[in-house]
Enzyme design. Structure first.
Site, PDB file in Angstrom:
ATOM      1  N   LYS A 112      40.199  48.325  22.512  1.00  0.00           N
ATOM      2  CA  LYS A 112      40.249  46.777  23.059  1.00  0.00           C
ATOM      3  C   LYS A 112      40.089  45.452  22.598  1.00  0.00           C
ATOM      4  O   LYS A 112      40.954  44.541  22.520  1.00  0.00           O
ATOM      5  CB  LYS A 112      39.668  46.778  24.531  1.00  0.00           C
ATOM      6  CG  LYS A 112      40.174  48.525  25.234  1.00  0.00           C
ATOM      7  CD  LYS A 112      41.624  48.352  25.411  1.00  0.00           C
ATOM      8  CE  LYS A 112      41.775  49.758  25.657  1.00  0.00           C
ATOM      9  NZ  LYS A 112      43.152  49.749  25.818  1.00  0.00           N
ATOM     10  N   TYR A 198      34.706  36.625  34.033  1.00  0.00           N
ATOM     11  CA  TYR A 198      35.718  37.572  35.279  1.00  0.00           C
ATOM     12  C   TYR A 198      36.315  36.684  35.953  1.00  0.00           C
ATOM     13  O   TYR A 198      36.570  35.423  36.537  1.00  0.00           O
ATOM     14  CB  TYR A 198      34.370  37.648  36.004  1.00  0.00           C
ATOM     15  CG  TYR A 198      34.678  38.074  36.794  1.00  0.00           C
ATOM     16  CD1 TYR A 198      34.649  40.109  37.458  1.00  0.00           C
ATOM     17  CD2 TYR A 198      34.537  38.316  38.266  1.00  0.00           C
ATOM     18  CE1 TYR A 198      34.955  40.647  37.827  1.00  0.00           C
ATOM     19  CE2 TYR A 198      35.192  39.155  40.099  1.00  0.00           C
ATOM     20  CZ  TYR A 198      35.951  39.792  39.288  1.00  0.00           C
ATOM     21  OH  TYR A 198      35.995  41.023  40.786  1.00  0.00           O
ATOM     22  N   HIS A 204      47.391  43.092  39.659  1.00  0.00           N
ATOM     23  CA  HIS A 204      47.307  43.518  38.374  1.00  0.00           C
ATOM     24  C   HIS A 204      49.186  44.228  38.363  1.00  0.00           C
ATOM     25  O   HIS A 204      49.427  44.695  38.694  1.00  0.00           O
ATOM     26  CB  HIS A 204      46.594  44.914  38.611  1.00  0.00           C
ATOM     27  CG  HIS A 204      47.413  46.127  37.213  1.00  0.00           C
ATOM     28  ND1 HIS A 204      46.281  46.804  36.728  1.00  0.00           N
ATOM     29  CD2 HIS A 204      47.600  46.340  36.729  1.00  0.00           C
ATOM     30  CE1 HIS A 204      46.192  47.578  36.146  1.00  0.00           C
ATOM     31  NE2 HIS A 204      47.356  47.362  35.963  1.00  0.00           N
ATOM     32  N   GLU A 271      49.914  45.697  30.365  1.00  0.00           N
ATOM     33  CA  GLU A 271      49.201  45.799  31.247  1.00  0.00           C
ATOM     34  C   GLU A 271      48.868  43.623  31.717  1.00  0.00           C
ATOM     35  O   GLU A 271      47.787  43.429  31.126  1.00  0.00           O
ATOM     36  CB  GLU A 271      48.420  46.034  31.397  1.00  0.00           C
ATOM     37  CG  GLU A 271      48.091  47.663  32.130  1.00  0.00           C
ATOM     38  CD  GLU A 271      46.792  48.628  32.317  1.00  0.00           C
ATOM     39  OE1 GLU A 271      47.014  49.571  32.854  1.00  0.00           O
ATOM     40  OE2 GLU A 271      45.901  48.020  31.834  1.00  0.00           O
ATOM     41  N   ARG A 288      51.903  54.619  25.986  1.00  0.00           N
ATOM     42  CA  ARG A 288      52.521  55.551  27.226  1.00  0.00           C
ATOM     43  C   ARG A 288      53.320  56.085  27.516  1.00  0.00           C
ATOM     44  O   ARG A 288      53.633  54.444  28.384  1.00  0.00           O
ATOM     45  CB  ARG A 288      51.786  56.715  27.122  1.00  0.00           C
ATOM     46  CG  ARG A 288      50.665  56.124  28.343  1.00  0.00           C
ATOM     47  CD  ARG A 288      50.384  57.234  29.444  1.00  0.00           C
ATOM     48  NE  ARG A 288      49.254  56.416  30.383  1.00  0.00           N
ATOM     49  CZ  ARG A 288      48.268  55.404  30.589  1.00  0.00           C
ATOM     50  NH1 ARG A 288      47.969  55.714  29.415  1.00  0.00           N
ATOM     51  NH2 ARG A 288      47.995  54.825  31.778  1.00  0.00           N
ATOM     52  N   VAL A 291      52.553  57.484  34.460  1.00  0.00           N
ATOM     53  CA  VAL A 291      52.835  57.730  35.693  1.00  0.00           C
ATOM     54  C   VAL A 291      53.601  57.201  36.879  1.00  0.00           C
ATOM     55  O   VAL A 291      54.646  58.212  37.667  1.00  0.00           O
ATOM     56  CB  VAL A 291      51.280  57.900  36.747  1.00  0.00           C
ATOM     57  CG1 VAL A 291      51.277  58.599  37.826  1.00  0.00           C
ATOM     58  CG2 VAL A 291      50.622  58.850  35.265  1.00  0.00           C
TER      59      VAL A 291
HETATM   60  C1  MV4 Z   1      39.373  42.631  34.869  1.00  0.00           C
HETATM   61  C2  MV4 Z   1      38.833  42.315  36.243  1.00  0.00           C
HETATM   62  C3  MV4 Z   1      37.776  40.785  36.488  1.00  0.00           C
HETATM   63  N1  MV4 Z   1      37.931  40.325  34.866  1.00  0.00           N
HETATM   64  N2  MV4 Z   1      38.801  41.583  34.219  1.00  0.00           N
HETATM   65  C4  MV4 Z   1      39.487  46.858  36.108  1.00  0.00           C
HETATM   66  C5  MV4 Z   1      40.887  48.373  35.262  1.00  0.00           C
HETATM   67  C6  MV4 Z   1      40.881  47.526  34.012  1.00  0.00           C
HETATM   68  N3  MV4 Z   1      42.534  47.869  33.098  1.00  0.00           N
HETATM   69  C7  MV4 Z   1      40.016  46.925  33.698  1.00  0.00           C
HETATM   70  N4  MV4 Z   1      40.536  45.905  35.582  1.00  0.00           N
HETATM   71  C8  MV4 Z   1      39.902  44.803  35.641  1.00  0.00           C
HETATM   72  N5  MV4 Z   1      39.539  43.907  34.878  1.00  0.00           N
HETATM   73  C9  MV4 Z   1      38.773  40.590  34.165  1.00  0.00           C
HETATM   74  N6  MV4 Z   1      37.944  39.738  32.992  1.00  0.00           N
HETATM   75  C10 MV4 Z   1      38.832  42.594  37.567  1.00  0.00           C
HETATM   76  C11 MV4 Z   1      39.297  44.482  37.392  1.00  0.00           C
HETATM   77  C12 MV4 Z   1      39.782  45.203  38.669  1.00  0.00           C
HETATM   78  C13 MV4 Z   1      40.193  45.358  38.075  1.00  0.00           C
HETATM   79  C14 MV4 Z   1      41.779  45.739  37.747  1.00  0.00           C
HETATM   80  C15 MV4 Z   1      43.052  46.103  38.093  1.00  0.00           C
HETATM   81  C16 MV4 Z   1      43.090  46.975  39.449  1.00  0.00           C
HETATM   82  C17 MV4 Z   1      41.838  46.692  39.958  1.00  0.00           C
HETATM   83  C18 MV4 Z   1      41.070  46.493  39.269  1.00  0.00           C
HETATM   84  C19 MV4 Z   1      39.549  46.478  40.663  1.00  0.00           C
HETATM   85  C20 MV4 Z   1      38.742  45.826  40.679  1.00  0.00           C
HETATM   86  C21 MV4 Z   1      38.341  45.406  39.195  1.00  0.00           C
END
Ligand code: MV4
Length: 497
Positions: A112, A198, A204, A271, A288, A291
């Site tokens: 990453k 954060y 997403h 993403e 890939r 789903v």
């Molecule tokens: C984050 C975030 C907030 N800030 N990164 C969760 C899955 C992973 N692919 C990255 N994720 C997150 N990264 C930063 N800097 C919040 C999440 C996150 C989240 C992201 C996608 C779908 C659901 C989630 C649930 C909680 C937190």
């Protein structure tokens, strides 16, 4: 084609192979002897004991099976070996066509921090944070003091939210740091951790990309994946209710830039997190087929597996730009799990099964009546997806299809899925990644439409029985005991009038 996977995705890939006239080879573990993917393939080869570490993940066993069957290509599906660059190299060395991106593209995106550095170089916006794993807790603390709280500590070795830790207070920093490192080591065999700012309540949103071997790269629009719990997607849809055509075009362009920067070939997903101001940031790239690819297939009319195969054969991409999304598609993931017991997996024998159908309904499933869902693999038993002209109609159609779904013998999340689709916040369309956690109680407490139906039936039976009792006490002339062979139903109606 050997399909190095199991369950619904193995069947999904084989369906396209059949349409293209390509013979298929299944592989199966001890736990999958009677699985549907084995019955779907033209031939099937045993690859070992139930745990995937000893069967589906053993590269040499898969390569030997391909050789034994005379296969010349391998489709990895998702999970298992699908994003394993060393497996791609082993396929290349064995003269087998891997249906997926080159190993070099996986190398560029797998780790990453390296992916973040590559994306910054390519001009793709990433979540503010470090581009290197942070060497010590002192260095980490100094960095956080510079960018401010809250921050997210993430494993450099892999994505998907594994080993991720949010830090809100400096007092908690050291213990969160230690916990993130041990979780990273546990999940990826690599304790490297990096830091991101954060983002509060992000959406997403991911962009499907596709490239041929000649550098022609397009995007196939987005999927909204904010309905997740514990980093497992539950509902996906396209178009995203929060994307304007302008933002779609901008994110699509950036996703294409990301794919080109790593010389991507085939189907991939970029993403993004989208914040409240609709700024978007690269999160990771999934190298890939995903789903949730059916929702993209519904609104573009494309067969992504067929496109993967054609790209691997060296065919030029027919499209030159993103097809405009047609209508709306929703996918829900049906799991053998019990939402009321903290979503505990519920493996076991399916004693009765009715699968939804009708107009514009697709059920990608790996199960059948009499099948026993094993406890050693992911408990997803099907993906139900629908198409409709509008989002409102797609929600109604998904509800209709779910109302037809009957699975007996095991517990499923079908009721929970119906509660999500009936939730005002979901219907409104501006749900973010905190949605399922925030609505947890409401979603579990929602009434079961099947139960209300049963309550209605119970009240009918109760009324009937009461009438019967009353009839027995009435004089014979008005119909009491000697009713001359008239059915009790008719009698009940007669006495009501
Ligand atoms: C984050 C975030 C907030 N800030 N990164 C969760 C899955 C992973 N692919 C990255 N994720 C997150 N990264 C930063 N800097 C919040 C999440 C996150 C989240 C992201 C996608 C779908 C659901 C989630 C649930 C909680 C937190």
């Amino acid at each position: 084609m050997l399909v190095a996977n199991r369950g619904e995705i193995a069947i999904r890939v084989m369906r396209t192979c059949k349409e293209l006239g390509i013979a298929t080879v299944a592989v199966y573990s001890e736990a999958d002897r009677s699985a549907l993917h084995v019955r779907t393939a033209d031939q099937a080869i045993f690859v070992g004991p139930p745990p995937s570490r000893e069967s589906y993940l053993v590269q040499q066993r898969i390569l030997d099976a391909a050789k034994q069957a005379g296969a010349d290509a391998i489709h990895p599906g998702y999970g298992f070996l699908s994003e394993n660059a060393s497996f791609v190299r082993a396929c290349d060395a064995a003269g087998l066509t891997f249906i997926g991106p080159p190993a070099s593209a996986m190398d560029s995106m797998g780790e990453k921090t390296r992916a973040r550095a590559n994306m910054i170089k390519a001009g793709v916006p990433v979540v503010p944070g470090t581009t290197e794993p942070v060497a010590s807790v002192e260095e980490a603390r100094a960095y956080v003091e510079k960018i401010g709280l809250p921050v997210m500590l993430k494993a450099a070795g892999g994505g998907g939210g594994k080993g991720m830790r949010k830090v809100e207070r400096m007092e908690d920093f050291e213990s969160s740091w230690r916990s993130a490192k041990s979780a990273a080591l546990n999940a990826f065999g690599n304790d490297a951790v990096y830091i991101e700012k954060y983002l509060e309540k992000p959406h997403h949103v991911e962009i499907q990309v596709f490239a041929d071997q000649y550098g022609n790269t397009i995007h196939l629009n987005e999927r909204e994946c904010s309905a997740q719990r514990r980093h497992q997607k539950v509902v996906e849809e396209t178009p995203s209710p929060i994307l304007s055509p302008e933002l779609r075009a901008k994110m699509g362009e950036v996703a294409v830039k990301a794919a080109k920067a790593v010389n991507y070939v085939g189907a991939g997903t970029v993403e993004f997190l989208v914040d409240v101001h609709r700024n978007f940031y690269f999160l990771e790239m999934n190298t890939r087929l995903q789903v949730e690819h059916p929702v993209t297939e519904w609104v573009t009319g494309l067969d992504l597996v067929a496109m993967q195969i054609r790209a691997a054969e060296g065919e030029k991409l027919g499209l030159t730009e993103a097809p405009r999304p047609n209508g709306h598609s929703i996918e829900v993931r049906v799991y053998a799990e019990d939402p009321s017991r903290n979503f505990m997996p519920s493996p076991g024998k399916i004693t009765y099964l009715r699968v939804p159908g009708g107009p514009n309904v697709r059920d990608d499933s790996g199960v059948f009546p009499g099948y026993t869902v094993p406890n050693v693999y992911d408990p997803m038993i099907s993906k139900l997806s629908v198409w409709a002209p509008t989002r409102r109609e797609a929600i109604a159609r998904t509800q209709r299809a779910l109302s037809e779904y009957v699975v007996k013998g095991i517990t499923t999340n079908i009721r929970y899925l119906r509660a999500i689709l009936a939730n005002p916040e979901f219907i409104e369309g501006d749900y973010d990644t905190s949605f399922l956690t925030r609505q947890h109680d409401a979603l579990l407490g929602a009434e079961d439409p099947k139960l209300s139906e049963m309550a209605l039936l119970a009240s009918v039976v109760h009324t009937y029985q009461k009438d019967q009792k009353r009839l027995k006490t009435l004089p014979a002339a008005t119909g009491g005991q000697g009713n001359g062979g008239v059915s009790p139903w008719k009698l009940a109606l007669r006495t009501r009038r």
